[in-house]
Write a protein that holds these residues in place. Sequence first.
Motif, PDB file in Angstrom:
ATOM      1  N   VAL A 124       0.806  -1.046  -0.087  1.00 22.91           N
ATOM      2  CA  VAL A 124       0.028   0.097   0.146  1.00 22.91           C
ATOM      3  C   VAL A 124       0.764   1.204  -0.048  1.00 22.91           C
ATOM      4  N   SER A 125       1.973   1.118   0.648  1.00 27.18           N
ATOM      5  CA  SER A 125       2.665   2.431   1.008  1.00 27.18           C
ATOM      6  C   SER A 125       3.402   2.651  -0.585  1.00 27.18           C
ATOM      7  N   VAL A 126       3.748   1.741  -1.057  1.00 22.20           N
ATOM      8  CA  VAL A 126       4.683   1.783  -2.342  1.00 22.20           C
ATOM      9  C   VAL A 126       3.531   2.379  -3.286  1.00 22.20           C
ATOM     10  N   PHE A 127       2.441   1.791  -3.370  1.00 23.17           N
ATOM     11  CA  PHE A 127       1.232   2.148  -4.389  1.00 23.17           C
ATOM     12  C   PHE A 127       1.063   3.786  -3.929  1.00 23.17           C
ATOM     13  N   VAL A 128       1.094   4.186  -2.815  1.00 25.57           N
ATOM     14  CA  VAL A 128       0.547   5.483  -2.535  1.00 25.57           C
ATOM     15  C   VAL A 128       1.722   6.349  -2.953  1.00 25.57           C
ATOM     16  N   ALA A 129       3.068   6.046  -2.611  1.00 26.83           N
ATOM     17  CA  ALA A 129       3.991   6.812  -3.103  1.00 26.83           C
ATOM     18  C   ALA A 129       4.014   7.061  -4.557  1.00 26.83           C
ATOM     19  N   VAL A 130       3.684   5.870  -5.481  1.00 27.20           N
ATOM     20  CA  VAL A 130       3.835   5.895  -6.678  1.00 27.20           C
ATOM     21  C   VAL A 130       2.890   6.894  -7.193  1.00 27.20           C
ATOM     22  N   VAL A 131       1.543   6.927  -7.032  1.00 30.35           N
ATOM     23  CA  VAL A 131       0.329   7.954  -7.132  1.00 30.35           C
ATOM     24  C   VAL A 131       1.122   9.146  -6.806  1.00 30.35           C
TER      25      VAL A 131
ATOM     26  N   LYS B 130      -9.962  13.299  11.215  1.00 27.81           N
ATOM     27  CA  LYS B 130      -8.784  12.864  11.227  1.00 27.81           C
ATOM     28  C   LYS B 130      -8.482  11.799  10.050  1.00 27.81           C
ATOM     29  N   GLN B 131      -7.456  12.145   9.366  1.00 29.60           N
ATOM     30  CA  GLN B 131      -7.396  11.117   8.184  1.00 29.60           C
ATOM     31  C   GLN B 131      -5.944  10.643   8.275  1.00 29.60           C
ATOM     32  N   PRO B 132      -5.544   9.315   8.028  1.00 35.14           N
ATOM     33  CA  PRO B 132      -4.434   8.795   7.799  1.00 35.14           C
ATOM     34  C   PRO B 132      -3.326   9.563   6.732  1.00 35.14           C
ATOM     35  N   TRP B 133      -1.947   9.711   7.410  1.00 29.04           N
ATOM     36  CA  TRP B 133      -1.015  10.538   6.399  1.00 29.04           C
ATOM     37  C   TRP B 133      -1.288   9.734   4.785  1.00 29.04           C
ATOM     38  N   ARG B 134      -1.258   8.468   5.028  1.00 32.73           N
ATOM     39  CA  ARG B 134      -1.099   7.800   3.380  1.00 32.73           C
ATOM     40  C   ARG B 134      -2.659   8.279   2.697  1.00 32.73           C
ATOM     41  N   ALA B 135      -3.772   8.331   3.303  1.00 30.00           N
ATOM     42  CA  ALA B 135      -4.862   8.654   2.679  1.00 30.00           C
ATOM     43  C   ALA B 135      -4.622  10.216   1.908  1.00 30.00           C
ATOM     44  N   ARG B 136      -3.959  11.011   2.884  1.00 23.73           N
ATOM     45  CA  ARG B 136      -3.768  12.471   2.498  1.00 23.73           C
ATOM     46  C   ARG B 136      -2.790  12.392   1.170  1.00 23.73           C
ATOM     47  N   LEU B 137      -1.816  11.891   1.111  1.00 24.83           N
ATOM     48  CA  LEU B 137      -0.843  11.675   0.342  1.00 24.83           C
ATOM     49  C   LEU B 137      -1.283  11.093  -1.078  1.00 24.83           C
ATOM     50  N   PHE B 138      -2.046   9.901  -0.805  1.00 19.83           N
ATOM     51  CA  PHE B 138      -2.915   9.352  -1.914  1.00 19.83           C
ATOM     52  C   PHE B 138      -3.713  10.130  -2.643  1.00 19.83           C
ATOM     53  N   ASN B 139      -4.694  10.793  -2.072  1.00 16.68           N
ATOM     54  CA  ASN B 139      -5.567  11.830  -2.449  1.00 16.68           C
ATOM     55  C   ASN B 139      -5.045  12.857  -3.042  1.00 16.68           C
ATOM     56  N   THR B 140      -3.847  13.450  -2.528  1.00 16.63           N
ATOM     57  CA  THR B 140      -3.048  14.515  -3.315  1.00 16.63           C
ATOM     58  C   THR B 140      -2.703  14.212  -4.653  1.00 16.63           C
ATOM     59  N   GLY B 141      -2.214  13.096  -4.663  1.00 17.43           N
ATOM     60  CA  GLY B 141      -1.607  12.682  -6.036  1.00 17.43           C
ATOM     61  C   GLY B 141      -2.611  12.092  -6.758  1.00 17.43           C
ATOM     62  N   MET B 142      -3.721  11.738  -6.539  1.00 12.25           N
ATOM     63  CA  MET B 142      -4.698  11.167  -7.258  1.00 12.25           C
ATOM     64  C   MET B 142      -5.551  12.384  -7.796  1.00 12.25           C
ATOM     65  N   PHE B 143      -5.894  13.444  -7.042  1.00 13.15           N
ATOM     66  CA  PHE B 143      -6.561  14.457  -7.498  1.00 13.15           C
ATOM     67  C   PHE B 143      -5.634  15.319  -8.536  1.00 13.15           C
ATOM     68  N   ALA B 144      -4.253  15.177  -8.190  1.00 11.86           N
ATOM     69  CA  ALA B 144      -3.326  16.022  -9.437  1.00 11.86           C
ATOM     70  C   ALA B 144      -3.368  15.325 -10.567  1.00 11.86           C
TER      71      ALA B 144
END
Length: 413
Positions: free
Chosen positions: A6-13, A94-108
């Motif tokens: 999951v962390s790798v996928f979030v980082a990629v996105v 409250k949102q997990p940091w991975r969720a915020r990073l994922f959403n940032t990359g996804m919406f961009a």
Amino acid sequence: MRPSAVSVFVAVVFTAGLGATAAAIRIDGLVIDVALAVLVVLAVLTWWQGSIGLTTNSVSLSFSSIVLVASMALVGPAGAGIVGILVGPLQRGKQPWRARLFNTGMFALLGVFGAVVYRAAGGVVGGAGLPGPWEIVRAVGFPILVADVVQALANLLLIAAVVRLAQGVPVRTQIWRMLVTSGPNQLGYGVIAFILVVLWEPVGLGPAGVVLVLPPLLVARWAFAQYSEEVKGHERALGVLVGAVESKAPHLTGHSARVAQLSVHMAESLGLRPAVVADIRAAGMLHDLGLTTLPTATVRRESIGAGASLRDYPQRGARLVQEVSFLAGSVDAVAHHREALGSGAEGAALGLAALVVGLADEYDLLTEVGTPDGRVLTHDEAMAILRARSPRDHDLLPALEQALVRRANVGGA
């Protein structure tokens, strides 16, 4: 759950989203104008307003998608990427940091990708200089529709992939669930974004067009909030009824919630519609409600499935809820879930909801509550019993296995 995957996928996105935005800025340049400034303000307002969700069927209402789709047509790929970077992490609560990073990359990514698709479909950024309605439809309306659909599909794939990695939910199941619950919403967001773009440039209202669009959106949000509160009231009612069962039968504490969860996971694995899944969840919560109509001593003395005095409690429970409108779809499963373990024609004649709840109920009785003789069975022992009892012509045991895997993944999250 596989945290590393999951962390790798979030980082990629996340990296892909920032990279796509940077590439768009390098290719097109970033024009900081009134349109971009207003869209940034709207992005902040989406955070302030927050989203309204219905936890029972994953439906939500949020303005962020409207802002993102409008940005594709008003400020191009670079501006849409910037708006996406702002919209992504701006989530209340409250949102997990991975969720915020994922959403940032996804919406961009969605912003840049959607704006590129908008151009490829013949879209005119800003819609300036269009002489008439047909030109507006051709150069703004149709491209927004295409970009909205493509963006929504990309969104589905990204979310389905991360949910698959995090919770083990099959990609096809997650995509179908989101298509049914969020698909119509996304098309509606595209229509509102089209109106905003037309009011902004072809009509010539500029930022004043936002003032015309916001009031009906706020009214719609208010109406959705009222419905959300009604659904929450239903949830509170379910909780009270489950509490009554557990007070009558303390040995069943937690049983209803586990059966409901397993039933939902099974129903989703079978590809059932969200409305049916919601009915099955309610039936899982209330399948033992009939026990509250029996003497306490009887309920605590005799085991479900063994005591003759408990034989008709499912029908008693169904009678208690049959006049409650929001539980109408759950009555059959409540009434017949104990019959679901018959073999041959008896089991096959039952509705699928009753079969799902009955199988989840029996598995939990065997492995968590205990058998009539007091033993708690292992998973393998319980599955061996269920294979001998389960109704023919129903692919439910594999669905139960998938549900158990998913429950284990969610529990470890």
